[in-house]
Design an enzyme around this catalytic site. Structure first.
Site, PDB file in Angstrom:
ATOM      1  N   HIS A 249       0.802  -1.226   0.000  1.00  0.00           N
ATOM      2  CA  HIS A 249       0.000   0.000   0.000  1.00  0.00           C
ATOM      3  C   HIS A 249       0.829   1.267   0.000  1.00  0.00           C
ATOM      4  O   HIS A 249       0.347   2.314  -0.406  1.00  0.00           O
ATOM      5  CB  HIS A 249      -0.966   0.009   1.184  1.00  0.00           C
ATOM      6  CG  HIS A 249      -2.211  -0.767   0.938  1.00  0.00           C
ATOM      7  ND1 HIS A 249      -2.287  -2.130   1.120  1.00  0.00           N
ATOM      8  CD2 HIS A 249      -3.426  -0.380   0.474  1.00  0.00           C
ATOM      9  CE1 HIS A 249      -3.508  -2.550   0.793  1.00  0.00           C
ATOM     10  NE2 HIS A 249      -4.213  -1.505   0.396  1.00  0.00           N
ATOM     11  N   GLY A 250       2.047   1.179   0.473  1.00  0.00           N
ATOM     12  CA  GLY A 250       2.824   2.410   0.441  1.00  0.00           C
ATOM     13  C   GLY A 250       4.197   2.273   1.038  1.00  0.00           C
ATOM     14  O   GLY A 250       4.432   1.437   1.906  1.00  0.00           O
TER      15      GLY A 250
END
Lengths: 475, 520
Positions: free
Chosen positions: A321-322
């Site tokens: 996700h990041g």
């Protein structure tokens, strides 16, 4: 290019659709591949080159793997190289600066050895990289390889799901790539799905975002505004992401492709385990099939191994996700809760004991919301500050004028958002039809008229030039 | 079959809508592609061009804005697209830009002292605002500091004993007063509010300059006619939210019931209006039809905002030159003031860039300078920077040197619209000059306007110009123009035209008894 933009709705999409149906069947895939590349290049032309490299690379890998005997060591090695190459590209563009930055923080001497890159994150790289990887892995597992480079390119780059999912498995659309039928009925269903998604994004996600953005931008806020902000963000991210997925599914249907559902009312989940079966289903199933199961899944001998397997999956989910610590923490926290639920058999216990299931359902929703604080905040420190405000540790007051204003002004949209995040509307419609109070045709007319009016309202927001990129574009 | 008919109708309707809209807007794509080809744009620039075209020129944009506002209203939004809907149904900005009132008030004080040192009067007029609150909040949680900034400014100026007129107690003391004097959908005061503001300004100037009282017809509403257009005006705030969000406004303009003879000149467009008050300042094209998004009926006075507007009135009771440093609130007010003051010039710092404000004052030499600012724009620094240091040298230059004296300048006829004679060349750089005339004699042709200009012969560009209202100048003996040459070593010349710039065809003119001085 955004689906929710005037140039997409009134230029790209109608032209793509018109030419698609004019062209002979054989030419249609090539047309879709070409426009998908144009769609991707719209954001930044250089990204298209990267996309072509990814397509070519995975085409070659899959072809080579398919030519080798099953069981051959070279075959496994090729798979390893393919996965490493795909993850390598992802690492360089998405994670390298995070890793070097972290090393610089912990080991300052490394600043002399290497610096940070200036690479721009290609939009949707996580989505199409995972999609391409799943194809190569599936070829390794025995599915027929796609020998037509453009057809493979279409699968990887198909514009409806290119930049924010759902992550489509090759087997889902393999047959449809070669041969598909579009009826007016299926086209209509696609159009309806697209409109649903568009309306969710424009009229719920974008509007609720204003409250969330305001709350998360404050240095000091009341408890009320903090909670209002996270509730609005919880709804915003759902409608933003699920709205985009619905638009993708709808567009796919219009061109004859049936993508799988990506969301299933996640906020009514009774457990965190259930939540991840309803939220971003394509990602959850990807990690399940390509990470969890190969590690042994739950069918392992020791509980320690099970915990390890779950930890790897959820660490990877957070990292996907990041490139930031708050995403990693977000993933790990989910891993901890899911592991606990698995070890303590919480889903089964919850099914059997209503007195437990309702409070636990509330707990589940709260945990999800707390997770979104980590997701939304600009870093760990900001997330901690926000939590403090939510629990009155550093908030200015319990309720203030700003909280009152935002609650009052956004009440209708907030209420609509809460209702639409549950199956309530569909339930009520079906109940009215089944009890004969409303005919099917009448119910449909009301539905379609409402959705059309809301669609026009959504278009009016585009005309008003509201800035409305998708949240999950950053992945 | 019946089950599916609904979705088929729905799909067909959407296909028709999307197709029609796409076709109607296809010109935007074609235009962008054309621009890309002509300007040799890259792919990224073409993308930008297409995006801009679709967002700015989309067909039926106005209808969508109205529809959007309706939805916002129905969904209970009271603050929307930076516009707040008050309980009384009026619209106001949800916030204003931060104002550095400390610095700005100091600049105004310094400016007023400079003017005082040059024997000119200064008046600061605090225009009113649509909120009566003295604190911070509007609709619970929305912070609008406009009145706070205005309070700080007025307080600072009063402390420094600068002549100040705060119009807020008269025009925005409470909600009822605001409803009376402001438009619902626009941030401006209405004509009734502007008229009340004008009467208060006149009273203040009379008091400041100890002027004799004048006929009450000038400041009594009873002596002014009113023309009302119903439901014609969607104001600046209304344009952001559409006509269904808070409705539309009526528009009324005032014009005197007594005889007037005046002119209004807009140098930017070389537009000259002469006649009675209505001929001079009323622009009926703004109210001739209803077009909520493309016309601005508020501009019925003067037609819009311009760098400079010059009003002349030989029959005005006060023979005074007033310079207004203005913003859009001044439109009606300066027009009303032109009935009582022989010369009213309005300089709009948003648009005037030819020189500093102080340099303009040095050339125009007004008796009184009035600065009027409304609270919503007190964050705009260009209203509070005057360039005193640039003007000071010219003010100090008292030594007069004659360039030429008492000569008639003849401009023989040609068929050119820009027929002129070069009177002098190689004027000194960065120097103030004054040129004066006794009269203008039209040997062939007629005209009520005549232009002199400063011309850069090297770049072939007009630097500045003045067009005289001949009738006014004859009556007041005021054929005089001062200008400052730029600070560059180029060939600057004085040009004298055969009448008005752009309208000199076949005219034969003699400028009588001309003199020119320079100041060291």
């Amino acid at each position: 290019m955004l689906f929710t933009s005037l140039e997409f709705l009134f230029c790209f999409f109608p032209i793509t659709l018109a030419v698609y149906f004019i062209l002979p069947t054989k030419a249609r895939n090539y047309w879709l591949f070409a426009v998908s590349l144009l769609f991707y290049a719209w954001g930044e032309p250089i990204f298209m080159l990267m996309m072509l490299v990814s397509i070519a690379m995975n085409y070659v890998f899959a072809l080579r793997i398919s030519e080798l005997d099953k069981g051959a060591r070279l075959r496994k090695f090729m798979l390893f190289v393919a996965v490493a190459a795909n993850l390598g590209i992802l690492f360089v563009y998405k994670y390298m600066n995070f890793v070097t930055g972290t090393l610089h923080d912990f080991f300052p001497f490394t600043k002399e050895l290497f610096g940070q890159t200036s690479f721009v994150l290609p939009i949707g790289i996580s989505f199409f990289t995972f999609q391409a990887m799943s194809y190569v892995i599936d070829v390794y597992r025995g599915i027929p390889v796609q020998k037509n480079l453009c057809y493979l390119g279409l699968y990887i780059s198909f514009f409806p799901q290119l930049i924010a999912g759902p992550i489509v498995r090759y087997t889902t659309i393999a047959e449809e790539i070669n041969s598909r039928t579009i009826t007016f009925s299926s086209f209509s269903k696609g159009m309806l799905r697209f409109i649903y998604g568009f309306n969710k994004k424009m009229l719920l996600a974008n509007i609720l975002a204003q409250v969330a953005d305001h709350a998360f931008a404050q240095d000091e806020l009341s408890v009320g505004l903090a909670w209002l902000g996270i509730i609005c963000y919880t709804l915003q991210i759902f409608f933003d992401f699920s709205g985009y997925s619905e638009m993708a599914i709808g567009l796919g249907l219009m061109f004859g492709f049936k993508f799988l559902e990506n969301f299933n009312y996640p906020y009514i989940s009774k457990t965190i385990t259930e939540f991840w079966r309803r939220w971003h289903i394509s990602l959850g199933s990807w990690f399940r099939d390509y990470v969890y199961f190969p590690l042994g899944g739950s069918r392992v001998k020791s509980k320690l191994r099970l915990v390890f397997n779950l930890f790897v999956v959820w660490l990877a989910t957070g990292i996907w996700h990041g490139a930031a610590w708050n995403f990693i923490l977000w993933g790990v926290l989910y891993g901890i809760i899911i592991t606990a639920e698995k070890l303590l058999s919480v889903p089964q216990f919850s099914d059997r004991h209503k007195l437990f299931s309702i409070p636990y359902q509330i707990f589940t929703l709260l945990m999800v919301m707390f997770g979104w604080v980590l997701f939304r905040a600009e870093g760990l420190s900001a997330a901690v500050d926000y939590f403090k405000a939510m629990f009155g540790i550093s908030s200015t007051s319990l309720w203030d004028a700003a909280a009152g204003f935002y609650f009052k002004d956004y009440f209708v949209i907030l209420l609509a958002g809460i209702i639409c995040s549950t199956p309530l509307l569909g339930f009520c419609k079906n109940k009215l039809i089944s009890t004969g109070k409303v005919g099917i045709v009448t119910a449909d007319i009301i539905t379609y008229t409402t959705q059309t009016i809301l669609f026009l309202v959504g278009v009016s927001y585009l005309v008003m030039n509201a800035h409305n990129p998708f949240i999950y574009f950053n992945f | 079959m019946r089950k599916n008919i609904g979705i088929k109708i729905f799909t067909t309707a959407l296909i028709v809508f999307l197709s029609l809209s796409s076709v109607l807007n296809l010109n935007l794509l074609v235009g962008a592609l054309k621009t890309a080809r002509e300007d040799d744009l890259g792919f990224g620039e073409l993308v930008g061009e297409i995006k801009t075209s679709y967002t700015s020129d989309f067909k039926s944009k106005d209808a969508y804005i109205n529809f959007n506002g309706l939805f916002a209203r129905l969904s209970g939004r009271t603050v929307y697209n930076n516009v707040a809907l008050l309980e009384n149904g009026m619209l106001v900005n949800d916030s204003v830009n931060k104002s550095d009132t400390d610095t700005y008030s100091k600049n105004i004080i310094e400016f007023s002292e400079y003017l005082e040192s040059t024997d000119r009067e200064f008046l600061y007029v605090q225009a009113p605002y649509k909120l009566d609150i003295k604190g911070e909040l509007t609709n619970d949680g929305i912070v609008n500091y406009a009145n706070v900034y205005a309070d700080e400014m007025v307080s600072a100026l009063n402390t420094a004993k600068v002549d100040t007129l705060d119009l807020r107690p008269f025009l925005s003391a409470d909600a009822k007063t605001i409803e009376k004097y402001f438009y619902n959908t626009d941030h401006h005061w209405n004509t009734s509010g502007a008229f009340l503001g004008y009467t208060k300004v006149v009273e203040k100037i009379q008091d400041m300059l100890r002027l004799e009282s004048i006929d009450e017809k000038y400041t009594s509403e009873a002596s002014w006619n009113k023309k009302t257009y119903k439901d014609i005006f969607l104001g600046s705030l209304g344009k952001r939210v559409g006509k269904y969000y808070a409705g539309v406004d009526d528009l009324t303009y005032y014009y005197p019931d007594f005889k007037t003879n005046m002119s209004c000149y807009v140098p930017k467009h070389s537009a000259f209006y002469k006649g009675d008050f209505a001929d001079a300042v009323i622009r009926k094209n703004q109210v001739e039809k209803v077009d909520y998004f493309n016309l601005s009926p508020y501009s019925v006075y003067l037609g819009g905002d311009y760098p400079i507007v010059q009003h002349r009135n030989p029959d005005a009771p006060y023979n005074l030159k007033v310079l207004i440093i203005r913003e859009s609130f001044s439109a009606a007010l300066q027009s009303f003031m032109s009935t009582v003051f022989s010369e009213v010039e309005a300089l709009d710092p948003r648009h005037y860039k030819d020189s500093s404000i102080a340099e303009y004052i040095e050339c125009y030499n007004p008796d009184l300078v009035m600065l009027m600012v409304n609270p919503s724009i007190m964050g705009a620094s260009y209203y509070f920077n005057y360039g005193i240091e640039k003007a000071q040298p010219f003010n100090n230059a008292k030594n007069e040197v004659s360039v030429f004296e008492n000569k008639d300048i003849e401009v023989a006829p040609t068929d050119s619209a820009y027929n002129y004679v070069r009177v002098t060349e190689n004027l000194s750089a960065n120097t103030k000059y004054t040129v004066s005339f006794e009269d203008i004699d039209f040997k062939i042709g007629k005209g009520n306007l005549a232009t002199v200009a400063l011309f850069n012969a090297d770049t072939k560009q007009l630097v500045s110009s003045q067009s005289f209202d001949i009738d006014y100048c004859r009556k007041t003996d005021s054929f005089e123009w001062s200008f400052i040459t730029p600070d560059t070593s180029q060939n600057f010349c004085l040009l004298v035209y055969a009448g008005a710039h752009g309208k000199t065809e076949n005219k034969h003119v003699i400028w009588k008894n001309c003199s020119m001085k320079k100041y060291n």
